[in-house]
Design a protein around this motif. Structure first.
Motif, PDB file in Angstrom:
ATOM      1  N   GLY A 177      -6.544  43.109  16.090  1.00 34.98           N
ATOM      2  CA  GLY A 177      -6.975  43.290  17.465  1.00 34.98           C
ATOM      3  C   GLY A 177      -7.464  44.688  17.766  1.00 34.98           C
ATOM      4  N   ASP A 178      -7.056  45.694  16.973  1.00 34.83           N
ATOM      5  CA  ASP A 178      -7.460  47.066  17.233  1.00 34.83           C
ATOM      6  C   ASP A 178      -8.813  47.407  16.634  1.00 34.83           C
ATOM      7  N   VAL A 179      -9.407  46.514  15.866  1.00 35.91           N
ATOM      8  CA  VAL A 179     -10.704  46.789  15.260  1.00 35.91           C
ATOM      9  C   VAL A 179     -11.782  46.627  16.333  1.00 35.91           C
ATOM     10  N   PRO A 180     -12.547  47.676  16.636  1.00 36.94           N
ATOM     11  CA  PRO A 180     -13.556  47.548  17.694  1.00 36.94           C
ATOM     12  C   PRO A 180     -14.764  46.761  17.212  1.00 36.94           C
ATOM     13  N   VAL A 181     -15.492  46.211  18.152  1.00 35.44           N
ATOM     14  CA  VAL A 181     -16.766  45.553  17.876  1.00 35.44           C
ATOM     15  C   VAL A 181     -17.856  46.418  18.483  1.00 35.44           C
ATOM     16  N   THR A 182     -18.749  46.907  17.640  1.00 39.89           N
ATOM     17  CA  THR A 182     -19.835  47.771  18.071  1.00 39.89           C
ATOM     18  C   THR A 182     -21.160  47.105  17.727  1.00 39.89           C
ATOM     19  N   GLY A 183     -22.249  47.711  18.181  1.00 42.18           N
ATOM     20  CA  GLY A 183     -23.544  47.126  17.883  1.00 42.18           C
ATOM     21  C   GLY A 183     -24.675  47.923  18.475  1.00 42.18           C
ATOM     22  N   PHE A 184     -25.861  47.323  18.441  1.00 40.87           N
ATOM     23  CA  PHE A 184     -27.031  47.969  19.026  1.00 40.87           C
ATOM     24  C   PHE A 184     -27.992  46.907  19.531  1.00 40.87           C
ATOM     25  N   LEU A 185     -28.826  47.310  20.464  1.00 39.37           N
ATOM     26  CA  LEU A 185     -29.955  46.529  20.949  1.00 39.37           C
ATOM     27  C   LEU A 185     -31.225  47.282  20.597  1.00 39.37           C
ATOM     28  N   LEU A 186     -32.152  46.611  19.942  1.00 41.30           N
ATOM     29  CA  LEU A 186     -33.417  47.213  19.528  1.00 41.30           C
ATOM     30  C   LEU A 186     -34.552  46.473  20.220  1.00 41.30           C
ATOM     31  N   ARG A 187     -35.390  47.248  20.912  1.00 44.36           N
ATOM     32  CA  ARG A 187     -36.592  46.681  21.527  1.00 44.36           C
ATOM     33  C   ARG A 187     -37.794  47.381  20.906  1.00 44.36           C
ATOM     34  N   SER A 188     -38.497  46.661  20.047  1.00 42.57           N
ATOM     35  CA  SER A 188     -39.575  47.280  19.288  1.00 42.57           C
ATOM     36  C   SER A 188     -40.493  46.205  18.726  1.00 42.57           C
ATOM     37  N   SER A 189     -41.722  46.634  18.405  1.00 44.30           N
ATOM     38  CA  SER A 189     -42.649  45.727  17.726  1.00 44.30           C
ATOM     39  C   SER A 189     -42.203  45.428  16.304  1.00 44.30           C
ATOM     40  N   LEU A 190     -41.254  46.212  15.769  1.00 47.87           N
ATOM     41  CA  LEU A 190     -40.710  45.924  14.440  1.00 47.87           C
ATOM     42  C   LEU A 190     -40.050  44.555  14.400  1.00 47.87           C
ATOM     43  N   VAL A 191     -39.457  44.138  15.519  1.00 47.72           N
ATOM     44  CA  VAL A 191     -38.710  42.879  15.545  1.00 47.72           C
ATOM     45  C   VAL A 191     -39.639  41.700  15.285  1.00 47.72           C
ATOM     46  N   SER A 192     -40.814  41.721  15.903  1.00 46.94           N
ATOM     47  CA  SER A 192     -41.770  40.635  15.689  1.00 46.94           C
ATOM     48  C   SER A 192     -42.611  40.857  14.438  1.00 46.94           C
ATOM     49  N   GLY A 193     -42.870  42.121  14.088  1.00 48.45           N
ATOM     50  CA  GLY A 193     -43.694  42.402  12.922  1.00 48.45           C
ATOM     51  C   GLY A 193     -42.985  42.146  11.611  1.00 48.45           C
ATOM     52  N   TRP A 194     -41.655  42.382  11.585  1.00 49.62           N
ATOM     53  CA  TRP A 194     -40.859  42.155  10.374  1.00 49.62           C
ATOM     54  C   TRP A 194     -39.641  41.302  10.727  1.00 49.62           C
ATOM     55  N   PRO A 195     -39.838  39.994  10.907  1.00 52.23           N
ATOM     56  CA  PRO A 195     -38.708  39.131  11.294  1.00 52.23           C
ATOM     57  C   PRO A 195     -37.599  39.091  10.259  1.00 52.23           C
ATOM     58  N   GLY A 196     -37.900  39.440   9.006  1.00 52.33           N
ATOM     59  CA  GLY A 196     -36.871  39.456   7.966  1.00 52.33           C
ATOM     60  C   GLY A 196     -36.262  40.827   7.757  1.00 52.33           C
ATOM     61  N   MET A 197     -36.377  41.704   8.729  1.00 50.76           N
ATOM     62  CA  MET A 197     -35.843  43.062   8.598  1.00 50.76           C
ATOM     63  C   MET A 197     -34.339  43.027   8.355  1.00 50.76           C
ATOM     64  N   GLU A 198     -33.874  43.837   7.416  1.00 48.93           N
ATOM     65  CA  GLU A 198     -32.467  43.876   7.050  1.00 48.93           C
ATOM     66  C   GLU A 198     -31.748  44.987   7.800  1.00 48.93           C
ATOM     67  N   VAL A 199     -30.502  44.737   8.148  1.00 47.33           N
ATOM     68  CA  VAL A 199     -29.664  45.703   8.851  1.00 47.33           C
ATOM     69  C   VAL A 199     -28.403  45.925   8.033  1.00 47.33           C
ATOM     70  N   ARG A 200     -28.083  47.174   7.762  1.00 47.91           N
ATOM     71  CA  ARG A 200     -26.881  47.526   7.001  1.00 47.91           C
ATOM     72  C   ARG A 200     -26.102  48.584   7.780  1.00 47.91           C
ATOM     73  N   ALA A 201     -24.779  48.569   7.624  1.00 49.14           N
ATOM     74  CA  ALA A 201     -23.919  49.541   8.287  1.00 49.14           C
ATOM     75  C   ALA A 201     -22.867  50.020   7.303  1.00 49.14           C
ATOM     76  N   TRP A 202     -22.556  51.326   7.372  1.00 46.28           N
ATOM     77  CA  TRP A 202     -21.637  51.953   6.426  1.00 46.28           C
ATOM     78  C   TRP A 202     -20.659  52.842   7.169  1.00 46.28           C
ATOM     79  N   THR A 203     -19.511  53.067   6.552  1.00 44.03           N
ATOM     80  CA  THR A 203     -18.469  53.883   7.178  1.00 44.03           C
ATOM     81  C   THR A 203     -18.679  55.376   6.951  1.00 44.03           C
ATOM     82  N   SER A 204     -19.690  55.765   6.175  1.00 48.24           N
ATOM     83  CA  SER A 204     -19.970  57.175   5.898  1.00 48.24           C
ATOM     84  C   SER A 204     -21.456  57.433   6.054  1.00 48.24           C
ATOM     85  N   ASP A 205     -21.802  58.591   6.638  1.00 51.00           N
ATOM     86  CA  ASP A 205     -23.194  58.996   6.732  1.00 51.00           C
ATOM     87  C   ASP A 205     -23.492  60.190   5.832  1.00 51.00           C
ATOM     88  N   ASP A 206     -22.593  60.461   4.891  1.00 57.19           N
ATOM     89  CA  ASP A 206     -22.795  61.527   3.923  1.00 57.19           C
ATOM     90  C   ASP A 206     -23.845  61.083   2.904  1.00 57.19           C
TER      91      ASP A 206
END
Length: 344
Positions: A177-206
């Motif tokens: 229950g303590d694990v948060p749910v995060t996310g994003f909203l993207l409004r861009s021509s990329l969404v229609s231009g690349w419908p198969g666009m991949e999204v990845r998320a990582w615990t480190s930005d190093d």
């Protein structure tokens, strides 16, 4: 003072008198049956109120799998009007991305409202508050399976069986229950231009840990602890994409689909450059791309480009078409969004 009863009041008094006899004796005191009713009324009310409270302490029965799944869908913002997410279009202008964290209190009120549809009395509200922690725990366990059901990889009964088996084997004993749910909203021509666009998320930005050009599948296999689970990825409109993660990532990247590999050049002011590649490691720099002279501008001098690459880095064998094509390959673009705050 004389009280005048309505027609309905008189009818009720007559029926009550037929059941319990006269309400008062000639002296104006309550009749024996009426005194007995008045004496028993507080105990009866206490027993009526105490009964559901005692039953509630035993534990409410589990919700049907479909109800748990539906509440989990709502917890991932499925079926909710878009105006609840973006009440004003200026909050999500064109070619923008907005990161957020779901409010657990708001989601709890959403589930409480769904559970209290049958009534809004004090007893219903008390019952809802009693079962809400149990329901929240069950819905949290359902979250990773919502996407699998939506993609028709499994059905709701199969998901329920998997959860029951995991509970029986103790795999879900840890509190989630303590694990948060995060996310994003993207409004861009990329969404229609690349419908198969991949999204990845990582615990480190190093960049030493998650290298900019690393293969995400290889990194996920070698370092599963870096992967932030994707709970939802869906186009809400031709230009709006929503993504939800189980946890708070420190790095999110958007990548063109693998089938977008093509030949291309890198812009360099008014001209163009081509990278020097051997296929055995990273790029070794780049060379300016010569253009052919003639009435049609923008035509690459392929022979001159091959000579420029040979001069910058000579290969053991003459540079042929394959080696030239290697320098012209344009891998799918990848946009990285790293966290700007230090880890807490």
């Amino acid at each position: 003072m004389t009280t005048h009863l309505s027609t309905g009041g008189r009818l009720l008094a007559e029926r009550l008198g037929a059941l319990v006899g006269p309400l008062a004796d000639p002296a104006g005191q309550p009749a024996p049956k009426m005194r007995a009713l008045l004496a028993e009324r507080p105990a009866a009310r206490t027993a009526t109120i105490a009964e559901p409270t005692a039953a509630a302490t035993v534990g409410a029965p589990p919700l049907p799998p479909y109800v748990e799944h539906l509440l989990a869908r709502w917890s991932l913002l499925h079926d909710l009007p878009f105006r609840y997410l973006v009440p004003d279009a200026r909050l999500l202008p064109p070619e923008s991305i907005r990161f957020f964290r779901l409010d657990t209190g708001w989601l709890e009120r959403l589930r409480a409202g769904a559970l209290a549809v049958g009534g809004d009395g004090s007893r219903e509200r008390a019952g809802t508050q009693t079962v809400l922690p149990q329901v929240t725990a069950a819905v949290t366990e359902q979250l990773p399976l919502v996407r699998e059901v939506q993609r028709t990889r499994m059905s709701i009964p199969v998901a329920a069986d998997l959860l029951a088996e995991a509970r029986a084997t103790g795999e879900l004993t840890a509190a989630t229950g303590d694990v948060p749910v995060t996310g994003f909203l993207l409004r861009s021509s990329l969404v229609s231009g690349w419908p198969g666009m991949e999204v990845r998320a990582w615990t480190s930005d190093d960049q030493a840990v998650v290298r900019p050009g690393v293969d995400p599948d290889e990194l996920a296999r070698s370092r599963p602890d870096l992967v932030v689970e994707l709970l939802r990825l869906e186009r809400l409109s031709p230009s709006v994409l929503v993504a939800l993660f189980r946890g708070a990532p420190r790095l999110v990247w958007l990548e063109e689909p693998p089938q977008s590999v093509q030949f291309g050049l890198e812009a360099d002011g008014p001209g163009w450059r081509a990278p020097i590649r051997t296929g055995a490691g990273p790029d070794l720099g780049s060379v300016a791309v010569p253009m052919r002279s003639g009435p049609v501008p923008g035509v690459v001098d392929v022979k001159g480009l091959a000579a420029a690459l040979d001069q910058a880095h000579r290969l053991p064998q003459p540079r042929g078409g394959a080696a030239l094509a290697l320098s012209l390959l344009q891998a799918p673009s990848r946009q990285r969004f790293g966290s700007s705050t230090p880890p807490s």
